[in-house]
Design a protein around this motif. Structure first.
Motif, PDB file in Angstrom:
ATOM      1  N   PRO A 293      56.750  54.831  47.501  1.00  0.00           N
ATOM      2  CA  PRO A 293      55.358  55.085  46.642  1.00  0.00           C
ATOM      3  C   PRO A 293      55.500  53.624  45.062  1.00  0.00           C
ATOM      4  N   ILE A 294      56.269  52.909  45.633  1.00  0.00           N
ATOM      5  CA  ILE A 294      56.338  51.369  44.930  1.00  0.00           C
ATOM      6  C   ILE A 294      54.651  50.267  46.091  1.00  0.00           C
ATOM      7  N   VAL A 295      55.149  50.614  46.603  1.00  0.00           N
ATOM      8  CA  VAL A 295      54.318  50.135  47.444  1.00  0.00           C
ATOM      9  C   VAL A 295      52.419  50.426  47.680  1.00  0.00           C
ATOM     10  N   ARG A 296      52.960  52.063  47.827  1.00  0.00           N
ATOM     11  CA  ARG A 296      51.339  52.830  47.801  1.00  0.00           C
ATOM     12  C   ARG A 296      50.594  52.414  46.346  1.00  0.00           C
ATOM     13  N   ASN A 297      52.034  51.877  45.129  1.00  0.00           N
ATOM     14  CA  ASN A 297      51.047  51.909  43.899  1.00  0.00           C
ATOM     15  C   ASN A 297      51.132  50.155  43.493  1.00  0.00           C
ATOM     16  N   SER A 298      51.014  49.374  44.108  1.00  0.00           N
ATOM     17  CA  SER A 298      51.463  48.066  44.521  1.00  0.00           C
ATOM     18  C   SER A 298      49.899  47.195  43.676  1.00  0.00           C
TER      19      SER A 298
ATOM     20  N   ALA B 178      36.613  53.325  31.719  1.00  0.00           N
ATOM     21  CA  ALA B 178      36.580  53.111  32.507  1.00  0.00           C
ATOM     22  C   ALA B 178      36.454  54.801  33.555  1.00  0.00           C
ATOM     23  N   PRO B 179      36.142  54.763  34.631  1.00  0.00           N
ATOM     24  CA  PRO B 179      36.091  56.284  35.143  1.00  0.00           C
ATOM     25  C   PRO B 179      37.596  56.029  36.023  1.00  0.00           C
ATOM     26  N   ARG B 180      38.069  55.111  36.213  1.00  0.00           N
ATOM     27  CA  ARG B 180      39.317  55.076  37.576  1.00  0.00           C
ATOM     28  C   ARG B 180      40.465  54.631  36.828  1.00  0.00           C
ATOM     29  N   GLY B 181      39.983  54.215  35.510  1.00  0.00           N
ATOM     30  CA  GLY B 181      41.675  53.877  34.530  1.00  0.00           C
ATOM     31  C   GLY B 181      41.952  52.547  35.032  1.00  0.00           C
ATOM     32  N   MET B 182      43.566  52.322  34.840  1.00  0.00           N
ATOM     33  CA  MET B 182      43.844  51.311  35.630  1.00  0.00           C
ATOM     34  C   MET B 182      43.326  50.335  36.705  1.00  0.00           C
ATOM     35  N   ASP B 183      42.917  51.515  37.464  1.00  0.00           N
ATOM     36  CA  ASP B 183      43.107  50.480  39.177  1.00  0.00           C
ATOM     37  C   ASP B 183      41.330  50.035  38.905  1.00  0.00           C
TER      38      ASP B 183
ATOM     39  N   GLY C 253      51.223  55.543  39.680  1.00  0.00           N
ATOM     40  CA  GLY C 253      50.214  56.111  40.307  1.00  0.00           C
ATOM     41  C   GLY C 253      49.154  54.989  39.281  1.00  0.00           C
ATOM     42  N   ARG C 254      48.230  55.930  39.970  1.00  0.00           N
ATOM     43  CA  ARG C 254      46.671  56.009  39.283  1.00  0.00           C
ATOM     44  C   ARG C 254      46.407  56.881  38.260  1.00  0.00           C
ATOM     45  N   GLY C 255      47.682  57.391  37.306  1.00  0.00           N
ATOM     46  CA  GLY C 255      47.541  58.207  36.196  1.00  0.00           C
ATOM     47  C   GLY C 255      47.705  57.638  34.667  1.00  0.00           C
ATOM     48  N   PRO C 256      47.580  58.262  33.673  1.00  0.00           N
ATOM     49  CA  PRO C 256      47.316  57.559  32.608  1.00  0.00           C
ATOM     50  C   PRO C 256      48.442  56.951  32.356  1.00  0.00           C
ATOM     51  N   LEU C 257      49.925  56.625  32.912  1.00  0.00           N
ATOM     52  CA  LEU C 257      50.996  56.380  32.243  1.00  0.00           C
ATOM     53  C   LEU C 257      50.779  55.018  33.202  1.00  0.00           C
ATOM     54  N   ALA C 258      49.620  54.265  33.944  1.00  0.00           N
ATOM     55  CA  ALA C 258      49.301  53.187  34.383  1.00  0.00           C
ATOM     56  C   ALA C 258      49.219  51.639  33.303  1.00  0.00           C
ATOM     57  N   PHE C 259      48.577  53.238  32.464  1.00  0.00           N
ATOM     58  CA  PHE C 259      47.915  51.535  31.273  1.00  0.00           C
ATOM     59  C   PHE C 259      48.744  51.439  30.337  1.00  0.00           C
TER      60      PHE C 259
ATOM     61  N   LEU D 145      53.938  42.045  47.990  1.00  0.00           N
ATOM     62  CA  LEU D 145      53.202  44.111  47.707  1.00  0.00           C
ATOM     63  C   LEU D 145      52.276  44.032  47.387  1.00  0.00           C
ATOM     64  N   VAL D 146      51.220  43.747  47.061  1.00  0.00           N
ATOM     65  CA  VAL D 146      49.654  43.901  47.055  1.00  0.00           C
ATOM     66  C   VAL D 146      49.505  43.428  48.763  1.00  0.00           C
ATOM     67  N   ALA D 147      49.799  42.854  49.370  1.00  0.00           N
ATOM     68  CA  ALA D 147      49.144  42.207  50.164  1.00  0.00           C
ATOM     69  C   ALA D 147      49.845  43.310  51.675  1.00  0.00           C
ATOM     70  N   LEU D 148      50.896  44.128  51.263  1.00  0.00           N
ATOM     71  CA  LEU D 148      51.460  45.785  52.721  1.00  0.00           C
ATOM     72  C   LEU D 148      50.746  47.073  52.130  1.00  0.00           C
ATOM     73  N   GLU D 149      50.990  46.440  51.082  1.00  0.00           N
ATOM     74  CA  GLU D 149      49.657  47.954  50.153  1.00  0.00           C
ATOM     75  C   GLU D 149      48.284  47.990  51.327  1.00  0.00           C
ATOM     76  N   ARG D 150      47.598  47.031  51.070  1.00  0.00           N
ATOM     77  CA  ARG D 150      47.104  46.474  51.004  1.00  0.00           C
ATOM     78  C   ARG D 150      46.378  47.261  52.752  1.00  0.00           C
ATOM     79  N   LEU D 151      47.695  46.684  53.557  1.00  0.00           N
ATOM     80  CA  LEU D 151      47.674  46.691  55.409  1.00  0.00           C
ATOM     81  C   LEU D 151      47.185  48.932  55.419  1.00  0.00           C
ATOM     82  N   GLN D 152      47.782  50.000  54.300  1.00  0.00           N
ATOM     83  CA  GLN D 152      47.449  50.598  54.893  1.00  0.00           C
ATOM     84  C   GLN D 152      48.177  51.768  56.238  1.00  0.00           C
ATOM     85  N   ALA D 153      49.271  51.571  56.794  1.00  0.00           N
ATOM     86  CA  ALA D 153      49.903  51.580  57.987  1.00  0.00           C
ATOM     87  C   ALA D 153      50.807  52.885  57.908  1.00  0.00           C
TER      88      ALA D 153
END
Length: 396
Positions: free
Chosen positions: A37-42, A189-194, A252-258, A21-29
């Motif tokens: 969403p699970i791919v975009r946020n993997s 951290a300015p980018r939070g969990m990312d 996503g990359r919001g507060p819930l990610a913590f 899943l991490v690899a699939l997100e990295r391609l970004q096709a």
């Protein structure tokens, strides 16, 4: 099988799925896969790796790191697990830049000058020393996924130190480290969990020591708790997987990610019993192979992404048209590959994953597994010395 000797085949298999899943997100096709969403946020599955690592390391070594020699053996084994494949990929990236340099000297135009930007010569030594993601730079360098490897190695050493000075209170120290790192991450951290190259070490400590606490809870669970979890596993395992899918999709990359360390800890706790229908599925040969190759899958995917990028750039120049479009993803503009219908982009993604798996098989077979055996043999010599010293009545 005794809980203290159990190998967690199911968790290994899930690590392989998460790596894909991490690899699939990295391609970004720009296809159906990337619209999920699970791919975009993997990116959050890296936190699953951290939690799982803490769980497995605590299970295997928590009661053994009782002296400097066992700690040295542990550090050598973990170094041998991470560093050789990292060095192979770094060498591949450096070789690629060297080819670009030769071609540029012959007058071939380059989109990005060789040995520049994230691939500058100054960052090679810090990558070799595994310190390149300890807030030294403002970008990811060379093989981008290796930021987590850098942080994980130093977190291993922190775990060994905690075991040496406070093994009797390992659960307490691990809880404090996990919550303290997570709170600091939230505050600074300015980018939070990312966080990766900057505050990724805090993210790693938070997840790893959450995994340690989870292992202690799993190990200390009474027979009544174990029996109840195993009795409920027919619905508890699917429910846990559904909860993870919903969490990653929504966070996503919001507060819930913590909450990632806690959610993945719950997942690891449930699946560690390996007693439900999901677990039975995960023991199949395909899933076990994915688990074995998971580290290679995670490490090689960025190299394959760069090769795809070069092919697309070459095709754009020859065709005289753009094969990339900017679309809104989670409210932010993002450049995605788009040169056909969604089905064509998904076919491209599947071909990319096939290339990642093929390269992962090679790196696992030719580098990762042999290097692990070599370093384990070296560590065994230290372990044998420990046994000899103990038999001689010498404190180690």
């Amino acid at each position: 099988m005794s809980p203290l000797t159990q190998r967690f085949h199911v968790l290994d298999a899930w690590r392989g799925i998460a790596a894909l899943l991490v690899a699939l997100e990295r391609l970004q096709a720009n296809g159906f896969f990337y619209s999920l969403p699970i791919v975009r946020n993997s990116y959050l599955f890296v936190d699953f790796f951290f939690v799982l690592s803490g769980f497995v390391i605590a299970h295997a070594y928590g009661a053994k790191l009782d002296g400097m020699k066992p700690a040295a053996s542990f550090a050598l084994r973990r170094f041998g697990r991470l560093w050789p494949l990292h060095m192979l990929l770094l060498s591949m990236f450096v070789a690629f830049e060297a080819v670009k340099l030769v071609l540029s000297l012959k007058g071939v135009a380059m989109d990005v000058p060789p040995f520049s930007g994230t691939s500058s010569p100054a960052t090679i030594l810090t990558n070799i020393a595994l310190v390149h993601s300890l807030n030294l730079y403002e970008v990811l360098t060379w093989n981008q996924p290796s930021w987590s490897i850098s942080n994980e190695f130093w977190t291993y050493l922190l775990f060994a130190a905690v075991c040496l000075v406070g093994a009797r209170r390992l659960s307490l120290w691990s809880t404090m480290l996990s919550l303290g790192a997570l709170l600091t991450l939230i505050l600074v951290a300015p980018r939070g969990m990312d966080s990766t190259y900057d505050f990724g070490i805090l993210r790693c400590i938070a997840g790893f020591f959450a995994g340690v606490v989870t292992q202690r809870l799993w190990q200390c669970a009474g027979s009544a708790v174990r029996a109840r979890v195993m009795a409920w596993s027919a619905w508890l395992e699917p429910l846990m997987i559904l909860a993870v899918i919903l969490f990653v999709s929504a966070a996503g990359r919001g507060p819930l990610a913590f909450l990632a360390p806690f959610v993945f800890s719950a997942m690891v706790f449930v699946l560690a019993f390996e007693s439900g229908p999901v677990s039975r599925l995960m023991t199949g040969r395909v899933f076990q192979a994915l688990g074995a190759w998971s580290y290679s899958i995670y490490m090689v995917n960025y190299f394959v992404v760069l090769m795809v990028e070069r092919l697309v750039n070459s095709a754009q120049r020859k065709l005289g048209t753009s094969l990339i479009e900017t679309v809104a993803v989670n409210g932010q503009p993002k450049a995605l590959y788009a040169f056909g219908p969604a089905g064509a982009m998904d076919a491209m993604a599947l071909a990319y994953l096939a290339a990642v798996l093929a390269l992962s098989f090679l790196t696992y077979t030719l580098c990762e597994a042999p290097a692990r055996r070599f370093f384990n043999r070296l560590a065994n010599r230290i372990d044998q010395g420990v046994t000899h010293d103990k038999l001689a009545g010498i404190r180690v």
